[in-house]
Every structure is written in C-alpha cells, then in structure tokens.
Motif scaffolding. Structure first.
Motif, PDB file in Angstrom:
ATOM      1  N   TRP B  43       4.054   5.994  -3.519  1.00  0.00           N
ATOM      2  CA  TRP B  43       3.344   4.744  -3.778  1.00  0.00           C
ATOM      3  C   TRP B  43       3.390   3.835  -2.540  1.00  0.00           C
ATOM      4  CZ3 TRP B  43       4.276   1.479  -8.836  1.00  0.00           C
ATOM      5  CH2 TRP B  43       3.339   0.426  -8.876  1.00  0.00           C
ATOM      6  N   TYR B  44       4.588   3.668  -1.980  1.00  0.00           N
ATOM      7  CA  TYR B  44       4.720   2.826  -0.787  1.00  0.00           C
ATOM      8  C   TYR B  44       3.859   3.363   0.338  1.00  0.00           C
ATOM      9  CZ  TYR B  44       8.291  -0.533  -2.174  1.00  0.00           C
ATOM     10  OH  TYR B  44       8.939  -1.570  -2.745  1.00  0.00           O
ATOM     11  N   GLY B  45       3.847   4.699   0.470  1.00  0.00           N
ATOM     12  CA  GLY B  45       3.019   5.322   1.494  1.00  0.00           C
ATOM     13  C   GLY B  45       1.561   4.925   1.337  1.00  0.00           C
ATOM     14  N   PHE B  46       1.071   5.014   0.106  1.00  0.00           N
ATOM     15  CA  PHE B  46      -0.325   4.681  -0.141  1.00  0.00           C
ATOM     16  C   PHE B  46      -0.595   3.192   0.018  1.00  0.00           C
ATOM     17  CE2 PHE B  46      -0.930   8.918  -1.845  1.00  0.00           C
ATOM     18  CZ  PHE B  46      -2.247   9.176  -1.472  1.00  0.00           C
ATOM     19  N   THR B  47       0.409   2.378  -0.322  1.00  0.00           N
ATOM     20  CA  THR B  47       0.247   0.928  -0.162  1.00  0.00           C
ATOM     21  C   THR B  47      -0.085   0.608   1.290  1.00  0.00           C
ATOM     22  OG1 THR B  47       1.872   0.583  -1.899  1.00  0.00           O
ATOM     23  CG2 THR B  47       1.366  -1.305  -0.512  1.00  0.00           C
ATOM     24  N   ILE B  48       0.709   1.204   2.178  1.00  0.00           N
ATOM     25  CA  ILE B  48       0.488   0.953   3.601  1.00  0.00           C
ATOM     26  C   ILE B  48      -0.878   1.500   4.024  1.00  0.00           C
ATOM     27  CG2 ILE B  48       1.332   1.474   5.922  1.00  0.00           C
ATOM     28  CD1 ILE B  48       4.160   1.761   4.535  1.00  0.00           C
ATOM     29  N   TYR B  49      -1.153   2.727   3.615  1.00  0.00           N
ATOM     30  CA  TYR B  49      -2.376   3.409   4.031  1.00  0.00           C
ATOM     31  C   TYR B  49      -3.626   2.669   3.547  1.00  0.00           C
ATOM     32  CZ  TYR B  49      -5.929   7.069   4.231  1.00  0.00           C
ATOM     33  OH  TYR B  49      -7.074   7.768   4.448  1.00  0.00           O
ATOM     34  N   LEU B  50      -3.606   2.248   2.276  1.00  0.00           N
ATOM     35  CA  LEU B  50      -4.810   1.646   1.691  1.00  0.00           C
ATOM     36  C   LEU B  50      -5.011   0.193   2.112  1.00  0.00           C
ATOM     37  CD1 LEU B  50      -4.575   3.122  -1.919  1.00  0.00           C
ATOM     38  CD2 LEU B  50      -6.277   3.686  -0.180  1.00  0.00           C
ATOM     39  N   GLN B  55      -5.799  -5.379   6.732  1.00  0.00           N
ATOM     40  CA  GLN B  55      -4.787  -6.103   7.494  1.00  0.00           C
ATOM     41  C   GLN B  55      -5.130  -6.080   8.985  1.00  0.00           C
ATOM     42  OE1 GLN B  55      -2.252  -7.597   5.647  1.00  0.00           O
ATOM     43  NE2 GLN B  55      -2.050  -8.749   7.560  1.00  0.00           N
ATOM     44  N   ILE B  56      -5.551  -4.908   9.492  1.00  0.00           N
ATOM     45  CA  ILE B  56      -5.909  -4.780  10.910  1.00  0.00           C
ATOM     46  C   ILE B  56      -7.131  -5.652  11.215  1.00  0.00           C
ATOM     47  CG2 ILE B  56      -6.742  -3.148  12.671  1.00  0.00           C
ATOM     48  CD1 ILE B  56      -5.076  -0.997  11.189  1.00  0.00           C
ATOM     49  N   ASP B  57      -8.076  -5.638  10.260  1.00  0.00           N
ATOM     50  CA  ASP B  57      -9.255  -6.489  10.355  1.00  0.00           C
ATOM     51  C   ASP B  57      -8.864  -7.944  10.547  1.00  0.00           C
ATOM     52  OD1 ASP B  57     -11.830  -5.526  10.363  1.00  0.00           O
ATOM     53  OD2 ASP B  57     -12.334  -6.624   8.519  1.00  0.00           O
ATOM     54  N   THR B  58      -7.901  -8.380   9.707  1.00  0.00           N
ATOM     55  CA  THR B  58      -7.433  -9.765   9.758  1.00  0.00           C
ATOM     56  C   THR B  58      -6.809 -10.075  11.112  1.00  0.00           C
ATOM     57  OG1 THR B  58      -6.890  -9.493   7.437  1.00  0.00           O
ATOM     58  CG2 THR B  58      -6.081 -11.496   8.500  1.00  0.00           C
ATOM     59  N   TYR B  59      -5.953  -9.149  11.603  1.00  0.00           N
ATOM     60  CA  TYR B  59      -5.324  -9.345  12.907  1.00  0.00           C
ATOM     61  C   TYR B  59      -6.385  -9.543  13.988  1.00  0.00           C
ATOM     62  CZ  TYR B  59      -0.864  -7.681  10.974  1.00  0.00           C
ATOM     63  OH  TYR B  59       0.271  -7.527  10.249  1.00  0.00           O
ATOM     64  N   THR B  67       2.551  -5.569  15.756  1.00  0.00           N
ATOM     65  CA  THR B  67       3.220  -4.290  15.985  1.00  0.00           C
ATOM     66  C   THR B  67       3.130  -3.466  14.700  1.00  0.00           C
ATOM     67  OG1 THR B  67       5.318  -5.123  15.159  1.00  0.00           O
ATOM     68  CG2 THR B  67       4.884  -5.387  17.529  1.00  0.00           C
ATOM     69  N   ALA B  68       3.573  -2.221  14.789  1.00  0.00           N
ATOM     70  CA  ALA B  68       3.572  -1.354  13.601  1.00  0.00           C
ATOM     71  C   ALA B  68       4.452  -1.947  12.504  1.00  0.00           C
ATOM     72  CB  ALA B  68       4.061   0.038  13.969  1.00  0.00           C
ATOM     73  N   ALA B  69       5.587  -2.532  12.905  1.00  0.00           N
ATOM     74  CA  ALA B  69       6.502  -3.134  11.933  1.00  0.00           C
ATOM     75  C   ALA B  69       5.824  -4.289  11.215  1.00  0.00           C
ATOM     76  CB  ALA B  69       7.776  -3.608  12.632  1.00  0.00           C
ATOM     77  N   ASP B  70       5.066  -5.096  11.957  1.00  0.00           N
ATOM     78  CA  ASP B  70       4.327  -6.204  11.351  1.00  0.00           C
ATOM     79  C   ASP B  70       3.352  -5.664  10.309  1.00  0.00           C
ATOM     80  OD1 ASP B  70       5.544  -8.100  12.885  1.00  0.00           O
ATOM     81  OD2 ASP B  70       4.048  -7.968  14.508  1.00  0.00           O
ATOM     82  N   LEU B  71       2.655  -4.594  10.717  1.00  0.00           N
ATOM     83  CA  LEU B  71       1.625  -4.024   9.837  1.00  0.00           C
ATOM     84  C   LEU B  71       2.255  -3.565   8.515  1.00  0.00           C
ATOM     85  CD1 LEU B  71      -1.326  -3.115   9.518  1.00  0.00           C
ATOM     86  CD2 LEU B  71      -0.642  -0.882  10.399  1.00  0.00           C
ATOM     87  N   VAL B  72       3.356  -2.825   8.635  1.00  0.00           N
ATOM     88  CA  VAL B  72       4.019  -2.331   7.423  1.00  0.00           C
ATOM     89  C   VAL B  72       4.436  -3.493   6.542  1.00  0.00           C
ATOM     90  CG1 VAL B  72       6.088  -1.176   6.548  1.00  0.00           C
ATOM     91  CG2 VAL B  72       4.774  -0.142   8.419  1.00  0.00           C
ATOM     92  N   ARG B  73       5.029  -4.514   7.144  1.00  0.00           N
ATOM     93  CA  ARG B  73       5.516  -5.658   6.373  1.00  0.00           C
ATOM     94  C   ARG B  73       4.350  -6.392   5.712  1.00  0.00           C
ATOM     95  NH1 ARG B  73       7.333  -8.837  10.344  1.00  0.00           N
ATOM     96  NH2 ARG B  73       5.411 -10.019  10.131  1.00  0.00           N
TER      97      ARG B  73
END
Lengths: 262, 312
Positions: B43-50, B55-59, B67-73
């Motif tokens: 589930w967590y995997g898909f949360t990040i993926y979906l 999120q990248i759009d927003t950035y 960073t990748a850590a920011d993205l995951v968080r």
C-alpha cells in the motif's frame, strides 16, 4: 384365511414400479400369513423384494394388486394406529438429540406425558443394555450401540409388531452375533412379533421360527420353512447342530432354485 | 529456596518467550500478521507511486527544490491524494471516531450506526422472508415450480438500478426513512437464505422421513422435529452471506437517495469533494462492520451447534 391369530396376512400381493425403462415387477403374487408372536425372517438375494415387502407392511409403499392386512387392518390404518415399530438398515438417529431424546421422539409425537416418557426411556434403554448412555449424543456411540438405540426407539411405544430391515447388515460378525443373541432374548421377554429382513442364512436360521425364502425377477416367495429348533433358548453354538445345518441347507437350496430359473 | 530463585527466574522467562513463540507459530496470529504487513508495505509503495506525479507537478509549478526524501514524505501527506497512506486513513478514523462526539454529524460512529440499523432491519426481514419462501417451496410443488425462477431472476437485476425505484415508489406511498433502505438490504439478503434453506429443509435422509411416516407424525411435527433442526447449519451459513450483503444493500440504498447520513452518504460526499481520505475511512468502517457482523453470526452458530451436540 382371515384369522385373529395372524398379525400379517398377504394374499396375491404384487407391486409394479413404473420406471423410465418400463414397468419393473418388484413383487409378484405373494401369499403369506404371520402368526402373532412369531419371529419371521425374509431371506433372499438383493432385488428379491424382501425390503419392499416389509415396506408394504409398513405402508411406506402401496401394493398395485392383491390384499394385505396388518393386525386385521389395512396397512394405512395399521400405520395410523401405530401398530408397528420399524428398524431401518442404518440407525437414522437424529444427531442433534441425545440417545434418550432420540428414544423420546416417537413418544413426543404420540403425545405421551413427560413422566411416561421418562419411564419408557429408562425401561427400553435397559432392554437394549444402553442404560449408561442416555445423555450421550449418537456420534459418541459405536455403530452397534447406535443400532441398539434405534431398536430401543422402535420398542419405546410398545407396538405389537417389530419390522426390521437388515438392522445388523452394516456391522461386523462378532457384534452381529452378540446383537442376534440379545434380540432373541428381547423377543422372548416381550412376546412381540418380529419380521426380520436379512441376506445371511445363519442369521435367518438362528433367529427365526419361520423362514420365508425369496427370489428375484420378479420378487416372489419360493419357500416357507417352519423351524424345528427350540423357540426358548438358542445358544450361539446351536449353529453347529445337525438340525440347524439341515435347515440352512434347505434355505440354500431354496435360494439356488430361485436363481436357476433365470 | 531463596538461593534457587535467581537461577530459576531467567529460566522461566525464556520458557515464557518460548511458549509465546510456539503459540505464534502454531496459531493464526503469525500468518495473519505477515499478510497484513505485506499489504501495508505494498500500500505504501502504491501511495508513493500514485501520488508522485501530482507532487512533482506541484514542485515544478512552485519552482521548489526537492529531494527523493521530500517526495516520499510529501506524497504521504497530501490533502486530496489519489491514494491516501494507511496512517492518513487511521488518523482520519481516529479523528472522526474518538475525537468527535458520537452525536456529531462529523462522527463516523454516527454514520456507521445509521447504516447498521438499516442493515440489521433489512437482514432480519430478509432472513424471515427467505425462510418463509423456502418453507413454501419445500412444501408446495406449485411454489417450487413457480417461485424459484423468480427468486433467481430477482438477483439478476442490478441493485443500483432498482434501489432508486424502491425509494421513489415507497416515498410516493408515504414510507420514508429507515424502511426503504432496509428493504434494499432485504432484497439482497433474502436470496442466500432461500437457496440455503431449501437445501437445508431437503437435507433429512430418506430413512428419517420414512421414520416420521411410520410414527404417523403430522406435517408440523415433521417440520419442527426433523426438517427445521436439519436445516439450521444451512441457515447459519446463509446468514453469514446475507448479513454481509445486507450491509452492501444499506450502503447502496444511501447512494441514490441523497441521504445526508450513513456510510453511503459519507462515500458519496467524499467523492463529490475529492475527499479520498474520508472515502477510505468510510470504506474501512464498512469493512470492520461487516467483519463484526459475520463474526457475531458465527458466534451464535457455534453456540447453537454446541447445544445441538455437534462434534467439538
């Protein structure tokens, strides 16, 4: 032929089943008279109509021809008057009832009072040597004990006639010998009439005062043998006596004659 | 005695640990835990993926460094994620169950109760109706031939299509509130009961039926002393299915009616406003409710079967 002494009387009784492959004659022109207090065995190979004959007496099937009287009544009247107790090939105990409740089943249906039920349960359980097992459920008992419980159930309402359809057929020989002995004892104590279906020659000869030999296609009576063996006490080793072997021989001949007609 | 105590203590401690481990490996707990852990991880995997594309759009729109850590968080902390993270759903359930008064319109418990009440009413009516129809089918040849096809046909109609009709028609004759919703549950739940009980009432062996005939037992006697107890195991199995689809029926019944309360209404409101966290919280509440209901039926089944002398 009508006589108060006869509890079962059959005259020219026939039964034809309609099947998809055409009519099958299960019984053809059966004549029979069973006197009160007798122990009658019906013996024959499978398909000879011995079970069907018992079911006719019990009004579980109806003859297509001939006349059948049970205790002087028509089979239907006799069934409604609860003239007989029936013991099936399988115990058929209700798994959700304890042994005593299983024996109470016919008593409840027939409206006996609670006290009377209790008294009859105790006495019939004693009759079949199951006194300590009243509160057990059927699955806690061996096959032989279950069948004894089903005999107790058939005895509980004290019908004059006991119809037994290969009651010990599924049991091993040692248990069967033992139950045969007990059944004879019970018969002597209760003076009931017993009609007993079997395919075992020694069983039929050991138990009966009258042996009805039947043969198949169509099911019919080929021989009726009055047993000269003593009615009172029959130890198991009577089966080695010359009289016993002679009757057994005659039964076997009757069965063979029925087969050779084909 | 006092001297041996310090030696015995560590020994007994390791013995209890051993016992716990043994119980874990023998019971259901360990397998269940492993499966749950796996599901949560996926589930967590898909949360990040979906949630990552948005999120990248927003950035990029805001021109922020990430960073990748920011993205995951950040993918796990969106307000309207495509797929909320498990802990977001748990937090939402906590907030709407524990932090809010049960009488408040924001309380998930209140909504669950509203759905539960129509589920139970519909289930009760459905079970009773199912048993009655089964009795009719078993005892009457004409009913066997005529009713059973209709019972089956009734279930081929999509419930979503017929639910609004039921609500509208009943409203027109002045029936509103709990009953129309419950009747949708009934519509779904009577079916498994009919099928199960027809089989159950026909389950006695031929010699048991013959036996009752030799006693000259009346119809009601044969029914109550033989057919009914024979059918009880079938009844409980059917009721487990029926109670679960009753809940589905109640939720579906809340969807087309513009209901303001109930788990169905929460789902609908959540989807109107893109409140995915709210939707998932309502879904989990519905699943928990179904699990509890099925477990309760199972408990009653065990108690009744025990009293009926079933093998332990």
């Amino acid at each position: 032929m009508h006589s108060a002494q006869n509890i079962v009387e059959a005259r020219n009784v026939s039964l034809t089943f309609e099947t998809n492959d055409g009519p099958v004659q299960a019984l053809s022109n059966v004549d029979l008279a069973v006197r009160r207090g007798e122990f009658v065995s019906f013996i024959g190979p499978s398909g000879c109509g011995k079970t069907t004959l018992l079911r006719l007496v019990a009004d579980l099937e109806q003859p297509t021809a001939g006349e059948l009287r049970v205790g002087g009544l028509s089979p239907e009247e006799a069934r409604k008057a609860r003239t007989y107790g029936y013991v099936f090939q399988a115990p058929g105990l209700f798994p959700w009832r304890t042994i005593e409740k299983n024996i109470a089943l016919p008593l409840e249906i027939m409206g006996y009072s609670a006290e009377e039920q209790k008294r009859r349960i105790a006495s019939t359980l004693e009759l079949v040597n199951l006194s300590g097992f009243a509160r057990k459920f059927p699955w806690q008992l061996s096959g032989g004990m279950q069948q004894r419980a089903s005999i107790a159930r058939a005895l509980s309402f004290d019908a004059d006639l006991l119809l037994m359809d290969e009651p010990f057929g599924a049991l091993d020989e040692i248990v069967r010998d033992h139950l045969n002995e007990q059944l004879l004892e019970l018969w002597a104590r209760t003076s009931k009439t017993i009609c007993f279906v079997t395919h075992s020659i020694p069983e039929a000869v050991y138990l009966s005062t009258l042996i009805v030999v039947m043969s198949p296609r169509p099911g019919r009576v080929t021989d009726i043998i009055e047993s000269p063996l003593p009615q009172e006490r029959r130890p198991l080793d009577i089966r080695e006596s010359p009289e016993f072997l002679e009757i057994a021989h005659r039964v076997r001949e009757g069965l063979r004659a029925g087969h050779s007609d084909e | 005695m006092t001297a041996s105590a310090p030696i015995a203590a560590p020994g007994s401690a390791s013995a209890t640990t051993g016992a716990v481990l043994r119980r874990l490996s023998e019971g259901n707990t360990l397998p269940v835990l492993i499966v749950v852990t796996a599901i949560v991880a996926i589930w967590y995997g898909f949360t990040i993926y979906l949630n990552a594309p948005w999120q990248i759009d927003t950035y990029q729109r805001t021109g922020a460094e990430w960073t990748a850590a920011d993205l995951v968080r950040d993918t796990m902390a969106q307000e309207r994620p495509v797929l909320p993270a498990p802990h977001q759903v748990v937090a939402e359930i906590w907030k709407t169950v524990v932090d809010v008064r049960p009488t408040s319109n924001r309380s998930l418990l209140k909504h669950a109760w509203i759905t539960l009440s129509s589920t139970l009413l519909g289930f009760a009516i459905g079970t009773a109706l199912g048993i009655l129809i089964a009795v009719g089918i078993v005892h009457n040849r004409a009913m066997d031939k005529s009713v059973m096809p209709w019972v089956i046909a009734s279930q081929t109609i999509p419930i979503l299509a017929i639910a609004p009709m039921i609500i509208v028609v009943l409203n027109a004759v002045g029936i509103s509130g709990l009953l129309p919703k419950a009747l949708i549950s009934t519509y779904l739940s009577f079916f498994p009961v009919v099928v199960g009980m027809v089989k159950g009432f026909k389950s006695p062996e031929a010699i048991q039926i013959d036996l009752m005939r030799t006693y000259n037992a009346s119809g009601p006697q044969t029914f109550w002393k033989l057919r009914w107890p024979s059918a009880l195991p079938y009844l409980f199995t059917s009721m487990k299915v029926a109670v679960a689809i009753s809940l589905v029926g109640a939720i579906v019944g809340e969807l087309p009616t513009g209901a303001v309360a109930g788990l169905g209404a929460r789902l609908l409101a959540g989807s109107y406003y893109g409140q995915t966290v709210q939707i998932w919280a309502a879904l989990f509440m519905a699943a928990a409710l179904a699990a509890v209901l099925v477990a309760l039926v199972g408990l009653v089944q065990r108690l009744v079967m025990h009293r009926m002398g079933a093998k332990p």
